[in-house]
Design a protein around this motif. Structure first.
Motif, PDB file in Angstrom:
ATOM      1  N   THR A   6      -4.889   6.077  11.595  1.00 16.81           N
ATOM      2  CA  THR A   6      -3.376   5.642  11.141  1.00 16.81           C
ATOM      3  C   THR A   6      -2.605   6.593  11.273  1.00 16.81           C
ATOM      4  OG1 THR A   6      -4.728   7.875   9.677  1.00 16.81           O
ATOM      5  CG2 THR A   6      -4.943   5.610   8.849  1.00 16.81           C
ATOM      6  N   ASP A   7      -2.303   8.132  11.226  1.00 18.10           N
ATOM      7  CA  ASP A   7      -1.434   8.725  11.950  1.00 18.10           C
ATOM      8  C   ASP A   7      -1.607   9.213  13.480  1.00 18.10           C
ATOM      9  OD1 ASP A   7       0.449  11.734  11.387  1.00 18.10           O
ATOM     10  OD2 ASP A   7       0.635  10.286  12.851  1.00 18.10           O
ATOM     11  N   SER A   8      -1.471   8.026  14.724  1.00 18.86           N
ATOM     12  CA  SER A   8      -1.725   8.317  15.807  1.00 18.86           C
ATOM     13  C   SER A   8      -1.070   9.808  16.722  1.00 18.86           C
ATOM     14  CB  SER A   8      -2.221   7.779  16.441  1.00 18.86           C
ATOM     15  OG  SER A   8      -0.690   7.444  17.014  1.00 18.86           O
ATOM     16  N   GLY A   9      -0.096  10.217  15.502  1.00 17.22           N
ATOM     17  CA  GLY A   9       1.038  11.447  16.390  1.00 17.22           C
ATOM     18  C   GLY A   9       1.937  11.252  17.571  1.00 17.22           C
ATOM     19  N   GLY A  10       2.365   9.434  16.923  1.00 17.05           N
ATOM     20  CA  GLY A  10       3.088   9.555  18.423  1.00 17.05           C
ATOM     21  C   GLY A  10       1.973   7.793  19.345  1.00 17.05           C
ATOM     22  N   SER A  11       0.966   7.369  19.223  1.00 10.59           N
ATOM     23  CA  SER A  11       0.791   6.807  19.751  1.00 10.59           C
ATOM     24  C   SER A  11       0.995   5.191  19.694  1.00 10.59           C
ATOM     25  CB  SER A  11      -1.117   6.676  20.194  1.00 10.59           C
ATOM     26  OG  SER A  11      -1.235   5.875  20.236  1.00 10.59           O
ATOM     27  N   ASP A  12       0.825   4.702  20.429  1.00  5.58           N
ATOM     28  CA  ASP A  12       0.874   3.132  19.776  1.00  5.58           C
ATOM     29  C   ASP A  12      -0.198   2.457  20.602  1.00  5.58           C
ATOM     30  OD1 ASP A  12       3.055   1.802  22.229  1.00  5.58           O
ATOM     31  OD2 ASP A  12       1.524   2.692  22.818  1.00  5.58           O
ATOM     32  N   ARG A  13      -0.854   2.841  20.252  1.00  2.88           N
ATOM     33  CA  ARG A  13      -2.274   2.656  21.107  1.00  2.88           C
ATOM     34  C   ARG A  13      -2.735   1.274  20.243  1.00  2.88           C
ATOM     35  NH1 ARG A  13      -6.287   3.585  19.038  1.00  2.88           N
ATOM     36  NH2 ARG A  13      -5.690   5.553  18.028  1.00  2.88           N
ATOM     37  N   LYS A  14      -3.513  -0.066  20.268  1.00  2.00           N
ATOM     38  CA  LYS A  14      -3.927  -1.126  19.293  1.00  2.00           C
ATOM     39  C   LYS A  14      -5.743  -1.223  19.592  1.00  2.00           C
ATOM     40  CE  LYS A  14       1.006  -3.577  19.662  1.00  2.00           C
ATOM     41  NZ  LYS A  14       1.440  -2.370  19.852  1.00  2.00           N
ATOM     42  N   SER A  15      -5.894  -0.628  20.832  1.00  2.05           N
ATOM     43  CA  SER A  15      -7.116  -0.769  20.950  1.00  2.05           C
ATOM     44  C   SER A  15      -7.549  -0.923  19.674  1.00  2.05           C
ATOM     45  CB  SER A  15      -7.598  -0.381  22.415  1.00  2.05           C
ATOM     46  OG  SER A  15      -7.755   0.887  22.841  1.00  2.05           O
ATOM     47  N   PRO A  16      -9.484  -0.761  20.196  1.00  2.00           N
ATOM     48  CA  PRO A  16     -10.840  -0.109  18.724  1.00  2.00           C
ATOM     49  C   PRO A  16     -10.319   1.127  19.400  1.00  2.00           C
ATOM     50  CG  PRO A  16     -11.652  -2.420  19.008  1.00  2.00           C
ATOM     51  CD  PRO A  16     -10.277  -1.935  20.401  1.00  2.00           C
ATOM     52  N   VAL A  17     -11.178   1.911  18.590  1.00  2.00           N
ATOM     53  CA  VAL A  17     -11.657   3.311  18.519  1.00  2.00           C
ATOM     54  C   VAL A  17     -13.020   3.127  18.733  1.00  2.00           C
ATOM     55  CG1 VAL A  17     -12.023   5.592  17.603  1.00  2.00           C
ATOM     56  CG2 VAL A  17      -9.788   4.656  16.906  1.00  2.00           C
ATOM     57  N   LYS A  18     -13.285   4.758  20.149  1.00  2.78           N
ATOM     58  CA  LYS A  18     -14.584   4.134  20.644  1.00  2.78           C
ATOM     59  C   LYS A  18     -14.889   5.754  20.459  1.00  2.78           C
ATOM     60  CE  LYS A  18     -12.422   4.377  24.720  1.00  2.78           C
ATOM     61  NZ  LYS A  18     -12.412   3.964  26.171  1.00  2.78           N
ATOM     62  N   LEU A  19     -16.360   5.668  19.736  1.00  2.99           N
ATOM     63  CA  LEU A  19     -17.189   6.947  18.889  1.00  2.99           C
ATOM     64  C   LEU A  19     -18.240   7.082  20.091  1.00  2.99           C
ATOM     65  CD1 LEU A  19     -17.464   6.920  15.286  1.00  2.99           C
ATOM     66  CD2 LEU A  19     -15.552   8.045  16.624  1.00  2.99           C
ATOM     67  N   PRO A  20     -18.968   7.804  20.227  1.00  2.00           N
ATOM     68  CA  PRO A  20     -20.170   8.283  21.229  1.00  2.00           C
ATOM     69  C   PRO A  20     -20.710   7.217  20.940  1.00  2.00           C
ATOM     70  CG  PRO A  20     -19.202  10.593  20.518  1.00  2.00           C
ATOM     71  CD  PRO A  20     -18.147   8.976  19.910  1.00  2.00           C
ATOM     72  N   ILE A  21     -21.948   6.753  21.754  1.00  2.29           N
ATOM     73  CA  ILE A  21     -22.993   5.462  21.217  1.00  2.29           C
ATOM     74  C   ILE A  21     -23.990   6.078  21.707  1.00  2.29           C
ATOM     75  CG2 ILE A  21     -23.236   3.355  21.801  1.00  2.29           C
ATOM     76  CD1 ILE A  21     -20.402   2.535  22.400  1.00  2.29           C
ATOM     77  N   ALA A  22     -25.352   5.764  20.856  1.00  2.39           N
ATOM     78  CA  ALA A  22     -26.649   6.291  21.364  1.00  2.39           C
ATOM     79  C   ALA A  22     -26.991   5.747  22.089  1.00  2.39           C
ATOM     80  CB  ALA A  22     -28.096   6.145  20.314  1.00  2.39           C
ATOM     81  N   GLY A  23     -27.662   6.622  23.351  1.00  2.00           N
ATOM     82  CA  GLY A  23     -28.084   5.930  24.906  1.00  2.00           C
ATOM     83  C   GLY A  23     -26.739   5.903  26.093  1.00  2.00           C
ATOM     84  N   LYS A  24     -26.074   5.268  25.369  1.00  2.00           N
ATOM     85  CA  LYS A  24     -24.688   5.910  26.516  1.00  2.00           C
ATOM     86  C   LYS A  24     -25.032   6.777  27.474  1.00  2.00           C
ATOM     87  CE  LYS A  24     -22.291   2.208  27.589  1.00  2.00           C
ATOM     88  NZ  LYS A  24     -21.344   0.948  27.325  1.00  2.00           N
ATOM     89  N   ARG A  25     -23.962   7.090  28.130  1.00  2.00           N
ATOM     90  CA  ARG A  25     -23.704   8.432  28.901  1.00  2.00           C
ATOM     91  C   ARG A  25     -21.624   8.090  28.261  1.00  2.00           C
ATOM     92  NH1 ARG A  25     -22.226  10.216  34.803  1.00  2.00           N
ATOM     93  NH2 ARG A  25     -21.613  12.145  34.290  1.00  2.00           N
ATOM     94  N   ASN A  26     -21.601   9.365  27.555  1.00  2.00           N
ATOM     95  CA  ASN A  26     -20.189   9.489  26.626  1.00  2.00           C
ATOM     96  C   ASN A  26     -19.605  10.476  27.351  1.00  2.00           C
ATOM     97  OD1 ASN A  26     -21.435   7.870  24.111  1.00  2.00           O
ATOM     98  ND2 ASN A  26     -22.538   9.260  23.660  1.00  2.00           N
ATOM     99  N   ILE A  27     -18.786  10.226  27.731  1.00  2.00           N
ATOM    100  CA  ILE A  27     -17.714  11.031  28.424  1.00  2.00           C
ATOM    101  C   ILE A  27     -15.789  11.310  27.327  1.00  2.00           C
ATOM    102  CG2 ILE A  27     -16.955  11.597  30.818  1.00  2.00           C
ATOM    103  CD1 ILE A  27     -18.439   9.965  31.456  1.00  2.00           C
TER     104      ILE A  27
END
Length: 428
Positions: A6-27
């Motif tokens: 909603t309020d990204s502090g100035g970002s105009d990013r349009k791509s979906p938000v990424k969250l940690p995924i079980a079984g994957k390497r999350n960095i």
């Protein structure tokens, strides 16, 4: 994936938000937050932003679930000082320079997942929550300290509102700041400066008592050392980071003041310190967390998930102690299950001519200078041709290197004693 911000502090990013995924390497990747009080220079970009960007791109190509967080560091004396210089409010300074920073990084095509800022409600919320946990766990103490006070300006002078001669033996730099000497890199207190002067009115301040809150680093040492050993020994810290951290530990950890007599900053939620704000080096690293909370309301899945998330941090060498000592001590003191830094990548300085880049002094090549050259970004494929290879062989390998070797061999043939002198260390 997750929620859209909603309020990204100035970002105009349009791509979906990424969250940690079980079984994957999350960095989770961060680069040191640049001060918002000026245009970013190439030292900032080379020092941490570019290296983090390269790593983020590598992670994505490998198919890892990675996010890259950064943003402008907007609180503290540096912003208040710049506001005084430009005769405007600190917020106006932040709005102006955050936009400039973003334009520069956009031009360099830095692939942030979020480029935010620290002057947000999210920063206040996270910072104050961490402070309250530290209070509850008795890792904070109240002490009286001596601070420089300017009678002309009628105010206590925070570290960056003071200049003077560096007290470090052999340095004697005459424009050292009250928090750190730009020449030798030594961390300082304003009262240590020789011949101090107020940056606003240039008059000599006097020493006065003032009450502040301190983080009890000595009491947190065992927890900190256990963390440092578990991470640095594993080989995931660069050698210069290990050296800088060990130097702090060898010198002995001291109480660290986390409050300041300023107006522009995160307010201290304590009845006896309502007129103060948090020290920028206490709240700035917390900005990584708050910027992530602007990216997603489920930020804790990144920052309180050490079993499934790896934190990689990139910075210049002057920022090391704040990320390997101060910030982890702060998080450890809360008693919560924070994602602590696994790997730190530390870049040596990119110098300009005979000295250092300096935003405050306007020394160096700045991001907008590169942008304004209108030099096009190279976007074409690299082409291999035999004709080009032949030209390189003839002009560089044969003509330059061959000529050099021929001259050396000619000297040796004419004077065998010359070659003996070379081998004995006279030349080589």
């Amino acid at each position: 994936m997750g929620d859209l911000p909603t309020d990204s502090g100035g970002s105009d990013r349009k791509s979906p938000v990424k969250l940690p995924i079980a079984g994957k390497r999350n960095i989770l990747i961060t680069s040191a937050l640049p001060y918002v009080n000026n245009v970013p220079h190439l030292g900032n970009i080379i020092g941490c932003v570019l290296s983090a960007d390269v790593f983020a791109r590598y992670c994505r190509l490998r198919g890892y679930n990675a996010i890259y967080m950064c943003g402008t560091d907007e609180y503290g004396t540096a912003t208040e000082t710049k506001a005084l210089e430009e005769n405007c409010t600190p917020k106006q300074i932040c709005d102006k320079y955050h936009a400039i920073h973003k334009q520069v990084y956009d031009w360099f095509n830095i692939s942030f997942d979020e480029f935010g800022r620290t002057s947000t409600p999210q920063q206040t919320e996270v910072c104050q929550a961490i402070f309250k946990k530290l209070m509850e766990n008795h890792w904070l103490s109240e002490n009286t300290m001596q601070q420089l006070y300017c009678d002309t300006c009628e105010r206590f002078l925070a570290d960056r509102l003071v200049e003077g001669i560096c007290p470090t033996p052999g340095c004697n730099y005459d424009s050292a700041r009250g928090d750190q000497c730009e020449k030798c890199g030594k961390l300082l207190n304003p009262t240590e400066l020789q011949d101090p002067r107020c940056k606003v009115c240039r008059n000599t301040p006097r020493i006065r008592d003032t009450n502040h809150l301190f983080l009890e680093l000595p009491l947190l040492k065992d927890k900190l050392v256990e963390y440092i050993n578990s991470m640095s020994v594993a080989g995931t810290w660069s050698q210069n980071a290990i050296q800088a951290t060990n130097a702090w530990l060898k010198e002995g950890l001291k109480q660290r003041c986390i409050t300041r007599d300023l107006k522009w900053g995160v307010p201290v939620p304590h009845e006896r310190f309502m007129d103060k704000v948090f020290y920028v080096w206490f709240d700035a690293p917390i900005g990584y967390v708050s910027i992530t909370s602007c990216y997603t309301s489920e930020w804790e899945k990144w920052w309180k998930n050490p079993e499934n998330v790896e934190l990689y941090q990139f910075m210049g060498k002057d920022n090391v102690p704040f990320h390997t000592v101060m910030f982890p001590s702060t998080l450890l003191g809360t008693g919560e299950n924070w994602t602590l830094m696994k790997t730190i990548s530390v870049t040596e300085y990119l110098n300009y001519e005979a000295g250092k880049f300096s935003k405050s002094k306007g020394v160096g090549v700045f991001g907008n200078d590169a942008k304004d050259t209108n030099i096009p970004v190279e976007v074409s494929d690299t082409l291999f041709t035999w004709a080009d290879l032949q030209a390189k062989l003839n002009s560089e390998l044969l003509a330059n290197l061959g000529n050099f070797i021929n001259r050396v061999l000619s000297f040796i043939a004419k004077d065998p004693g010359w070659s003996s002198g070379c081998l004995n260390g006279v030349v080589i």
